[in-house]
Design an enzyme around this catalytic site. Structure first.
Site, mmCIF file in Angstrom:
data_model
loop_
_atom_site.group_PDB
_atom_site.id
_atom_site.type_symbol
_atom_site.label_atom_id
_atom_site.label_comp_id
_atom_site.label_asym_id
_atom_site.label_seq_id
_atom_site.Cartn_x
_atom_site.Cartn_y
_atom_site.Cartn_z
ATOM 1 N N GLY A 1 -36.660 -6.022 28.877
ATOM 2 C CA GLY A 1 -35.914 -6.714 29.920
ATOM 3 C C GLY A 1 -34.656 -7.355 29.369
ATOM 4 N N ALA A 2 -34.725 -7.752 28.099
ATOM 5 C CA ALA A 2 -33.554 -8.412 27.512
ATOM 6 C C ALA A 2 -32.404 -7.425 27.338
ATOM 7 C CB ALA A 2 -33.931 -9.050 26.179
ATOM 8 N N GLY B 1 -24.428 -42.938 37.352
ATOM 9 C CA GLY B 1 -24.634 -42.637 38.776
ATOM 10 C C GLY B 1 -23.747 -41.505 39.265
ATOM 11 N N GLY B 2 -23.005 -41.806 40.336
ATOM 12 C CA GLY B 2 -22.126 -40.795 40.925
ATOM 13 C C GLY B 2 -21.090 -40.283 39.942
HETATM 14 C C1 HXC Z 1 -18.384 -52.676 40.473
HETATM 15 C C2 HXC Z 1 -18.673 -52.887 38.219
HETATM 16 C C3 HXC Z 1 -19.695 -51.917 38.255
HETATM 17 C C4 HXC Z 1 -20.007 -51.301 39.499
HETATM 18 C C5 HXC Z 1 -19.468 -52.580 36.219
HETATM 19 N N1 HXC Z 1 -18.588 -53.270 36.949
HETATM 20 N N2 HXC Z 1 -20.174 -51.766 36.999
HETATM 21 N N3 HXC Z 1 -18.038 -53.264 39.320
HETATM 22 N N4 HXC Z 1 -19.315 -51.733 40.572
HETATM 23 N N5 HXC Z 1 -20.888 -50.321 39.602
HETATM 24 C C6 HXC Z 1 -17.617 -54.232 36.451
HETATM 25 C C7 HXC Z 1 -18.232 -55.391 35.703
HETATM 26 O O1 HXC Z 1 -18.550 -56.401 36.615
HETATM 27 C C8 HXC Z 1 -17.114 -55.787 34.770
HETATM 28 O O2 HXC Z 1 -16.147 -56.532 35.504
HETATM 29 C C9 HXC Z 1 -16.447 -54.474 34.433
HETATM 30 O O3 HXC Z 1 -16.835 -53.562 35.472
HETATM 31 C C10 HXC Z 1 -16.913 -53.903 33.115
HETATM 32 O O4 HXC Z 1 -18.338 -53.875 33.121
HETATM 33 P P1 HXC Z 1 -19.192 -54.370 31.876
HETATM 34 O O5 HXC Z 1 -20.602 -54.378 32.307
HETATM 35 O O6 HXC Z 1 -18.601 -55.649 31.354
HETATM 36 O O7 HXC Z 1 -18.901 -53.223 30.834
HETATM 37 P P2 HXC Z 1 -19.870 -52.622 29.736
HETATM 38 O O8 HXC Z 1 -20.615 -53.703 29.036
HETATM 39 O O9 HXC Z 1 -19.017 -51.701 28.929
HETATM 40 O O10 HXC Z 1 -20.957 -51.751 30.544
HETATM 41 C C11 HXC Z 1 -20.547 -50.629 31.282
HETATM 42 C C12 HXC Z 1 -21.705 -50.125 32.181
HETATM 43 C C13 HXC Z 1 -22.270 -51.304 33.010
HETATM 44 C C14 HXC Z 1 -22.803 -49.540 31.295
HETATM 45 C C15 HXC Z 1 -21.161 -49.007 33.030
HETATM 46 O O11 HXC Z 1 -21.181 -51.990 33.609
HETATM 47 C C16 HXC Z 1 -23.209 -50.852 34.069
HETATM 48 O O12 HXC Z 1 -24.360 -50.503 33.796
HETATM 49 N N6 HXC Z 1 -22.754 -50.874 35.323
HETATM 50 C C17 HXC Z 1 -23.581 -50.510 36.458
HETATM 51 C C18 HXC Z 1 -23.770 -49.027 36.529
HETATM 52 C C19 HXC Z 1 -24.413 -48.605 37.807
HETATM 53 O O13 HXC Z 1 -25.617 -48.863 38.002
HETATM 54 N N7 HXC Z 1 -23.609 -48.052 38.753
HETATM 55 C C20 HXC Z 1 -24.065 -47.681 40.059
HETATM 56 C C21 HXC Z 1 -24.694 -46.310 39.949
HETATM 57 S S1 HXC Z 1 -25.325 -45.779 41.489
HETATM 58 P P3 HXC Z 1 -15.212 -57.615 34.816
HETATM 59 O O14 HXC Z 1 -14.511 -58.272 35.947
HETATM 60 O O15 HXC Z 1 -16.105 -58.507 34.043
HETATM 61 O O16 HXC Z 1 -14.282 -56.840 33.935
HETATM 62 C C22 HXC Z 1 -24.196 -44.696 42.023
HETATM 63 C C23 HXC Z 1 -24.484 -44.179 43.364
HETATM 64 C C24 HXC Z 1 -23.860 -42.863 43.618
HETATM 65 O O17 HXC Z 1 -23.249 -44.378 41.392
HETATM 66 C C25 HXC Z 1 -24.861 -41.796 43.452
HETATM 67 C C26 HXC Z 1 -24.416 -40.557 44.070
HETATM 68 C C27 HXC Z 1 -25.345 -39.426 43.741
#
Ligand code: HXC
Length: 521
Positions: A411-412, A176-177
């Site tokens: 052109g290149a 994401g971000g």
């Molecule tokens: C809060 C989060 C989180 C999130 C993961 N965690 N993603 N907490 N916000 N976005 C937490 C989990 O609950 C977990 O907590 C710890 O981080 C590690 O995550 P895991 O899933 O156990 O790790 P892993 O298996 O290595 O997977 C990593 C990951 C996955 C692939 C990044 O966590 C994931 O897909 N997360 C969601 C990604 C996502 O969709 N993000 C939002 C994008 S939208 P604990 O307590 O168990 O350690 C965005 C909007 C902005 O960013 C856009 C602007 C243009």
């Protein structure tokens, strides 16, 4: 001091130590172990590896989240990001390092604010910003506040673009971000096998499009350095990526008002380069090793190639000539005969602008038949993309030196920084050929009727090709008109490039006032 006053101070210091200890532990020992098991360093270990020993000064270690949304009662030491400044090779840099052990390094409002305030300080004092990214993107529990945190960072990525160098290392699964901020920086580096970049992950993709894809196949280092062109460099493991950042910085100035560092040359600037004559082949259809040509010219044969696996028909990268840094742009006759296509144009244009923003002179090595013909290229917008190269070269005010090695057609020829496009000095080897197109194509067009009506069309065609070749397939027509400053011997190439570069080093070029240009995107 009274005993009880001392006691109170001791208690305060003990509390400080206790609090700091907790902060230093991030998400706790178990999660740190997991981080190590995955072959990754922690956020703090990365900073300590990157910076000169003992130079790191941390800022806002006690920052906490704002308890917005669903965050009540959740602990997030340092709010999941370590920020501060220190030195690399004695030069000041600002660093933020996301802590995956704290809520997956996700970005909440305070996390974003810490990065934003670090960026403000870096811009004020004029020093590079290095982001060590290991983040699951927007912190879901904080809702819109986390999006606002990203907004603060993205905004500064854009505002400080071209002000101070911004370098991003991707050292974990960034979603994401967490990928859009790096995408706005000057250089993106990835660790092979432990880092990923994607806007939406495999799960979301599966539910929306039913495509099944692994993390690696979707957004691993190979994907982004070979296919998408999002990342500029990759290396095996955190340390190797951090080493690459140090190398990269050695070529860059602290900010856009400064010149890049000039080193005492270890390799004589006047070194003769007769071996170039053995490398290049006079037959324009025979490929040769352009990388070897570049290494022969540069100090100590050292060349930091940028995006080496993406659009391999063009080579871009950094090196030094007699101690002076140069950004090299070169056609690569080994891939697509060095023709320019959409990806090569994007790659080169971006590199040219990065060099220009940070006052690094450009050395262009030309051996190009033209833009790549084809329906896919035309429909993909080669006109729009190719125009970026023309624009970027014309816009660049840094010293610009062009060496025509062999073919420079159509052109290149212009897109590879001809004299009219603003090159300060254009040199050519005797093997150079500057023309609208290759002799075969040209003769076929301008003498078509003559060839068709002749008793022996094949022989006439050959004769006409030879005539055309004599007239245009050489450097002397262009040299006669001043489009080429000199035709030079291979052995004198490094010496002359160095002389011209040194002469141009203090070049200043003013442009008419404008708000900003409008490069075709
Ligand atoms: C809060 C989060 C989180 C999130 C993961 N965690 N993603 N907490 N916000 N976005 C937490 C989990 O609950 C977990 O907590 C710890 O981080 C590690 O995550 P895991 O899933 O156990 O790790 P892993 O298996 O290595 O997977 C990593 C990951 C996955 C692939 C990044 O966590 C994931 O897909 N997360 C969601 C990604 C996502 O969709 N993000 C939002 C994008 S939208 P604990 O307590 O168990 O350690 C965005 C909007 C902005 O960013 C856009 C602007 C243009």
């Amino acid at each position: 001091m009274a005993d009880n006053a001392r006691l109170i101070l001791d208690e305060l210091l003990a509390e400080l130590e206790e609090r700091r200890k907790k902060v230093l532990l991030g998400g706790g020992e178990e999660r740190i172990r997991k981080q190590h098991q995955q072959g990754k360093l922690t956020a703090r270990e990365r900073i300590h590896y990157l910076l000169d020993e003992g130079s790191f000064v941390e800022l806002m270690p006690f920052a906490e989240h704002l308890e917005t949304g669903l965050m009540e009662g959740i602990e997030a030491p340092a709010d999941g990001v370590v920020t501060g400044y220190g030195t690399i090779g004695g030069r000041l840099v600002f660093v933020f390092s996301q802590d995956f052990t704290v809520l997956g390094g996700s970005l909440g409002k305070m996390h974003g604010r810490k990065i934003a305030s670090l960026m403000d300080m870096a811009a004020k004092v004029g020093a590079p910003i290095i982001g060590l990214n290991d983040s699951a993107g927007a912190r879901i529990q904080e809702g819109v506040d986390s999006l606002s945190g990203y907004g603060e960072v993205f905004y500064r990525n854009a505002i400080y673009s071209g002000v101070v160098p911004q370098i991003s290392a991707i050292l974990g699964p960034c979603a994401g971000g967490a990928v859009y901020s790096p995408a706005m920086t000057d250089f993106v580096l990835m660790s092979r096998g432990t880092s990923y970049m994607f806007i939406t992950g495999p799960e979301v993709i599966k539910s929306v499009t039913r495509e099944e894809v692994s993390f690696e196949e979707l957004g691993g280092a190979d994907v982004h350095t070979e296919k998408s062109g999002v990342a500029h460099l990759e290396a095996e493991g955190d340390e190797a990526v951090l080493d690459l950042i140090k190398k990269l910085l050695s070529y860059l100035p602290q900010n856009s008002r400064e010149k890049p560092p000039v080193l005492e040359p270890q390799d004589p600037p006047d070194r003769e380069t007769p071996e170039l004559a053995d490398l290049i082949h006079p037959d324009p259809r025979r490929p040769y090793n352009m990388h070897q040509v570049i290494r022969t010219l540069l100090d100590g044969g050292e060349f930091l190639e940028i995006q080496p696996a993406f659009a391999r028909n063009i080579i871009v990268g950094l090196g030094r000539l007699g101690g002076y840094p140069v950004g090299v742009v070169a056609n690569n006759p080994r891939f697509m005969a060095g023709a320019l296509d959409i990806n090569a144009s994007d790659k080169a244009a971006r590199f040219i602008r990065t060099m220009d923003a940070f006052n690094i002179p450009l050395l262009t090595l030309v051996d190009v038949t033209g833009f790549l013909p084809g329906v896919a290229q035309e429909h993909g917008g080669i006109i729009r993309h190719g125009a970026k190269m023309l624009y970027a070269y014309a816009e660049a005010t840094v010293p610009k030196i062009t060496l025509i090695a062999r073919k420079a057609y159509g052109g290149a020829y212009l897109a590879m920084n001809s004299k009219d496009m603003g090159a300060d000095v254009v040199l050519a080897w005797p093997t150079a050929a500057v023309a609208v197109m290759g002799a075969e194509g040209a003769a076929g067009i301008i003498y078509r009727k003559e060839i068709q009506s002749s008793p022996n069309p094949e022989e006439t065609r050959r004769k006409k090709i030879e005539e055309y070749r004599k007239a245009f397939d050489n450097p002397y027509v262009a040299a006669a008109r001043g489009y080429i400053d000199d035709v030079i011997d291979f052995k004198d190439t490094r010496r002359l490039l160095f002389r011209h570069l040194r002469m141009l080093w203090d070049k200043k070029e003013e442009r008419p006032w404008k708000k900003h240009g409008n490069i075709p995107l």
